[in-house]
Design a protein around this motif. Structure first.
Motif, PDB file in Angstrom:
ATOM      1  N   LYS A 130      -8.570   4.167   0.967  1.00  0.00           N
ATOM      2  CA  LYS A 130      -8.583   3.612   2.329  1.00  0.00           C
ATOM      3  C   LYS A 130      -7.316   2.822   2.617  1.00  0.00           C
ATOM      4  N   ARG A 131      -6.621   2.418   1.571  1.00  0.00           N
ATOM      5  CA  ARG A 131      -5.338   1.737   1.707  1.00  0.00           C
ATOM      6  C   ARG A 131      -4.386   2.457   0.755  1.00  0.00           C
ATOM      7  N   GLU A 132      -3.246   2.800   1.276  1.00  0.00           N
ATOM      8  CA  GLU A 132      -2.296   3.600   0.496  1.00  0.00           C
ATOM      9  C   GLU A 132      -1.322   2.719  -0.272  1.00  0.00           C
ATOM     10  N   VAL A 133      -0.896   3.253  -1.382  1.00  0.00           N
ATOM     11  CA  VAL A 133       0.132   2.638  -2.203  1.00  0.00           C
ATOM     12  C   VAL A 133       1.165   3.735  -2.444  1.00  0.00           C
ATOM     13  N   GLY A 134       2.413   3.385  -2.649  1.00  0.00           N
ATOM     14  CA  GLY A 134       3.503   4.348  -2.808  1.00  0.00           C
ATOM     15  C   GLY A 134       3.118   5.665  -3.455  1.00  0.00           C
ATOM     16  N   THR A 135       3.039   5.698  -4.767  1.00  0.00           N
ATOM     17  CA  THR A 135       2.634   6.910  -5.477  1.00  0.00           C
ATOM     18  C   THR A 135       1.413   6.582  -6.316  1.00  0.00           C
ATOM     19  N   ARG A 136       0.510   7.512  -6.380  1.00  0.00           N
ATOM     20  CA  ARG A 136      -0.716   7.326  -7.163  1.00  0.00           C
ATOM     21  C   ARG A 136      -0.661   8.182  -8.406  1.00  0.00           C
TER      22      ARG A 136
END
Length: 161
Positions: free
Chosen positions: A128-134
């Protein structure tokens, strides 16, 4: 997670005095939070950036913990991993330290963990909340949520031991 009231949150703190719990800043938008997507409620104090708080419902009871973070350091620009949700961030993980509950905390003893600086672990896990690379993981969403809850419970057990 079931919605919590301000009174319920304030009365749940285990590692600060009742007076401190009464004075701390609780989020104003409690009714607007995505409670169904939260495993715990975490927030930073807008008046004191080095203070953070966490409230969780574990084993049928609500537990609140006051946390402190150190100032930003140059190493925080590196990629780090949250010990609760295992999300990787570049500069978005902080060492948060909680005084222990009871006499041990009054004597200055504490426990710390590296956590998402914004304490939005539940939202990162659910995408639901993005971070650079997963990083790719083979775990299901339910397994990731369980891991986050288990890691949180282990941290809270250290605080309340």
């Amino acid at each position: 997670m079931k919605p919590m009231t301000e009174h319920e949150i304030r009365s749940a703190f285990v590692n600060c005095s009742k007076g401190e719990a009464k004075r701390l800043h609780v989020p104003r938008d409690l009714t607007e939070l995505p409670w169904d997507d939260l495993d715990f409620l975490g927030w930073r104090d807008p008046q004191a950036p080095d203070r953070a708080y966490l409230a969780a419902q574990l084993d049928g009871r609500t537990v609140g913990v006051a946390l402190r973070s150190s100032g930003a350091a140059s190493w925080q620009a590196r990629r780090s991993i949250c010990s609760l949700c295992v999300t990787t961030h570049t500069g978005g993980v902080s060492l948060l330290v909680a005084p222990l509950a009871g006499t041990a905390g009054k004597q200055g003893n504490s426990v710390g963990a590296y956590m998402c600086t914004d304490l939005a672990c539940s939202l990162y896990v659910r995408g639901k909340r993005e971070v650079g690379t997963r990083l790719h993981e083979s775990l299901t969403l339910e397994e990731k949520i369980r891991r986050t809850v288990d890691n949180l419970a282990a941290f809270l057990a250290k605080v309340t031991a």
